[in-house]
Design a protein around this motif. Structure first.
Motif, short mmCIF file in Angstrom:
data_model
loop_
_atom_site.label_atom_id
_atom_site.label_comp_id
_atom_site.label_asym_id
_atom_site.label_seq_id
_atom_site.Cartn_x
_atom_site.Cartn_y
_atom_site.Cartn_z
N LEU A 180 0.83 -1.08 0.15
CA LEU A 180 -0.05 0.09 0.04
C LEU A 180 0.88 1.37 0.03
CD1 LEU A 180 -2.83 -1.08 2.49
CD2 LEU A 180 -2.79 -1.00 0.14
N ASP A 181 0.32 2.30 -0.68
CA ASP A 181 1.26 3.55 -0.75
C ASP A 181 0.02 4.56 -0.71
OD1 ASP A 181 3.31 5.39 -1.42
OD2 ASP A 181 2.53 5.64 -3.36
N ASN A 182 0.42 5.52 0.29
CA ASN A 182 -0.61 6.70 0.68
C ASN A 182 -1.89 6.16 1.20
OD1 ASN A 182 -1.05 9.54 1.00
ND2 ASN A 182 -1.68 9.62 -1.15
N CYS A 183 -1.94 4.92 1.73
CA CYS A 183 -3.15 4.48 2.04
C CYS A 183 -3.09 3.63 3.32
CB CYS A 183 -3.95 3.78 1.06
SG CYS A 183 -5.66 2.94 1.32
N PHE A 184 -4.03 3.63 4.29
CA PHE A 184 -3.91 2.91 5.43
C PHE A 184 -5.11 2.03 5.67
CE2 PHE A 184 -3.57 1.81 9.97
CZ PHE A 184 -2.38 1.11 10.13
N LEU A 185 -5.27 0.99 6.10
CA LEU A 185 -6.60 0.24 6.41
C LEU A 185 -6.59 -0.34 7.70
CD1 LEU A 185 -6.05 -2.27 3.20
CD2 LEU A 185 -7.09 -0.19 3.32
N SER A 186 -7.94 0.00 8.29
CA SER A 186 -8.10 -0.53 9.67
C SER A 186 -9.42 -0.69 9.93
CB SER A 186 -7.39 0.21 10.70
OG SER A 186 -8.12 1.63 10.77
N TYR A 187 -9.64 -1.24 10.88
CA TYR A 187 -11.00 -1.70 11.72
C TYR A 187 -11.58 -0.85 12.87
CZ TYR A 187 -11.36 -5.49 8.19
OH TYR A 187 -11.08 -6.25 6.91
N VAL A 188 -13.06 -0.62 13.12
CA VAL A 188 -13.16 0.17 14.26
C VAL A 188 -13.08 -0.96 15.40
CG1 VAL A 188 -15.41 0.87 15.65
CG2 VAL A 188 -15.02 1.75 13.30
N HIS A 189 -13.19 -2.28 15.19
CA HIS A 189 -13.21 -3.17 16.11
C HIS A 189 -12.18 -4.53 15.53
CE1 HIS A 189 -14.21 -7.02 18.17
NE2 HIS A 189 -14.79 -6.35 19.11
N MET A 190 -11.01 -4.40 15.95
CA MET A 190 -10.02 -4.95 15.22
C MET A 190 -10.08 -6.46 15.77
SD MET A 190 -6.58 -3.91 17.25
CE MET A 190 -6.60 -3.95 18.95
N CYS A 191 -10.40 -6.94 16.76
CA CYS A 191 -10.38 -8.20 17.52
C CYS A 191 -11.28 -9.20 16.53
CB CYS A 191 -10.66 -8.57 18.84
SG CYS A 191 -9.34 -7.71 19.94
N SER A 192 -10.73 -10.53 16.38
CA SER A 192 -11.63 -11.69 15.59
C SER A 192 -12.57 -12.19 16.93
CB SER A 192 -10.52 -12.83 14.95
OG SER A 192 -9.95 -12.12 14.21
N LEU A 193 -13.72 -12.86 16.47
CA LEU A 193 -14.59 -13.43 17.36
C LEU A 193 -15.14 -14.77 17.08
CD1 LEU A 193 -17.00 -10.35 17.79
CD2 LEU A 193 -15.11 -11.00 19.71
N THR A 194 -15.52 -15.70 17.77
CA THR A 194 -15.67 -17.08 17.54
C THR A 194 -17.25 -17.07 16.76
OG1 THR A 194 -16.58 -17.28 19.80
CG2 THR A 194 -14.34 -17.92 19.51
N ASP A 195 -17.33 -18.20 16.09
CA ASP A 195 -18.56 -18.74 15.50
C ASP A 195 -19.14 -17.66 14.64
OD1 ASP A 195 -17.92 -21.21 16.67
OD2 ASP A 195 -18.96 -20.49 18.60
N GLY A 196 -18.33 -16.60 14.28
CA GLY A 196 -19.07 -15.76 13.33
C GLY A 196 -20.19 -14.68 14.10
N GLN A 197 -19.76 -14.54 15.36
CA GLN A 197 -20.23 -13.51 16.37
C GLN A 197 -19.94 -12.09 15.95
OE1 GLN A 197 -19.39 -14.27 20.15
NE2 GLN A 197 -20.33 -16.31 20.48
N ALA A 198 -21.13 -11.41 15.91
CA ALA A 198 -20.72 -9.62 15.82
C ALA A 198 -20.22 -9.04 17.18
CB ALA A 198 -21.92 -9.21 15.17
N PRO A 199 -19.47 -7.92 17.04
CA PRO A 199 -19.26 -7.57 18.13
C PRO A 199 -20.48 -6.96 19.15
CG PRO A 199 -17.78 -6.79 16.42
CD PRO A 199 -19.17 -7.42 16.01
N THR A 200 -20.44 -6.93 20.46
CA THR A 200 -21.41 -6.44 21.06
C THR A 200 -21.14 -4.74 21.44
OG1 THR A 200 -20.29 -6.70 23.20
CG2 THR A 200 -21.97 -8.38 22.35
N ALA A 201 -22.08 -4.12 21.90
CA ALA A 201 -21.69 -2.66 22.01
C ALA A 201 -20.50 -2.41 23.03
CB ALA A 201 -22.96 -1.72 22.61
N GLU A 202 -20.46 -3.38 24.03
CA GLU A 202 -19.60 -3.26 25.01
C GLU A 202 -17.91 -3.42 24.30
OE1 GLU A 202 -18.06 -5.73 29.44
OE2 GLU A 202 -19.86 -6.18 28.45
N ASP A 203 -17.98 -4.52 23.59
CA ASP A 203 -16.83 -5.17 22.62
C ASP A 203 -16.44 -3.81 21.91
OD1 ASP A 203 -17.23 -7.47 23.51
OD2 ASP A 203 -18.16 -8.26 21.71
N TYR A 204 -17.17 -2.93 21.18
CA TYR A 204 -16.91 -1.93 20.57
C TYR A 204 -16.31 -0.82 21.53
CZ TYR A 204 -19.10 -3.25 16.09
OH TYR A 204 -19.32 -3.80 14.90
#
Length: 219
Positions: free
Chosen positions: A95-119
């Motif tokens: 990548l040049d001149n570009c950075f990629l990231s997530y609001v919630h970087m951690c992986s979760l089990t079994d396809g779960q979505a983050p909770t409000a507490e996780d965020y």
């Protein structure tokens, strides 16, 4: 506080492309074989920062690279490549001149979505990295990332109903940033891919670097 280590308006000197600031995830709930977290990745001195939601949506649980593996993630990487921010292998692009990231970087089990507490738990990590990168243009992908960026880095969240179809590829002034939301690719219709590519090309053709701090474009 983590963010205090990275004063604003100071460019970084690092050759690390993955997790350039050495963030450590506060928990590990990943499935066996998955990465504990999908850290920020790319050019730590980038002017453009693409912000996704979490690995289960935008990918990287196996590769460790944001915007890989999933259909939505690959579509975003395709946009990044269309404006010459990315080259090389899809699973580990240069990548040049570009950075990629997530609001919630951690992986979760079994396809779960983050909770409000996780965020909330990861909020300070995301904020520290975003301010350390100190990009000119923030590109939040999808409703969650767009809500977060508009609430925390602009004074204009109250003006919008998070209708991503109307916000897609739109200029929104922030506090020291220009925000250009991107509708999640799985919801794209008609020429929405072309719209965001054209928007990025127009920004690149403008004098956006001269406007850091006032978040307007001169083009």
């Amino acid at each position: 506080m983590i963010a205090d280590r990275f004063p604003p308006c100071v460019k970084n000197v690092t050759d690390r492309t993955s997790n350039p600031f050495g963030l450590r995830p506060p928990f590990d709930r990943s499935d066996p074989g998955d990465r504990t977290a999908v850290f920020g990745y790319g050019d730590a001195n980038a002017d453009f920062h693409v912000v996704g939601d979490y690995p289960g949506v935008h990918g990287g649980e196996s590769t460790g690279i944001p915007f890989t593996e999933t259909e939505s993630g690959r579509a975003i990487q395709d946009v990044v490549r269309a404006v010459d921010f990315a080259s090389g292998p899809t699973e580990r692009p240069t990548l040049d001149n570009c950075f990629l990231s997530y609001v919630h970087m951690c992986s979760l089990t079994d396809g779960q979505a983050p909770t409000a507490e996780d965020y909330a738990t990861l909020e300070r990590f995301f904020d520290a990295e975003l301010r350390a990168i100190n990009a000119h243009i923030l590109l939040p992908v999808g409703e969650r990332a767009t809500d977060r960026v508009l609430r925390e880095y602009t004074t204009q969240r109250r003006r919008f109903d998070l209708d991503m179809a109307s916000l897609h590829a739109r200029d929104i002034r922030g506090r020291g940033f220009l925000v250009v939301p991107i509708r999640d690719p799985l919801e794209w219709e008609d020429r929405e891919r072309e719209a965001i590519v054209s928007k990025l090309e127009a920004i690149l053709d403008s004098d956006y670097r001269q406007t850091k701090g006032v978040a307007t474009l001169v083009g």
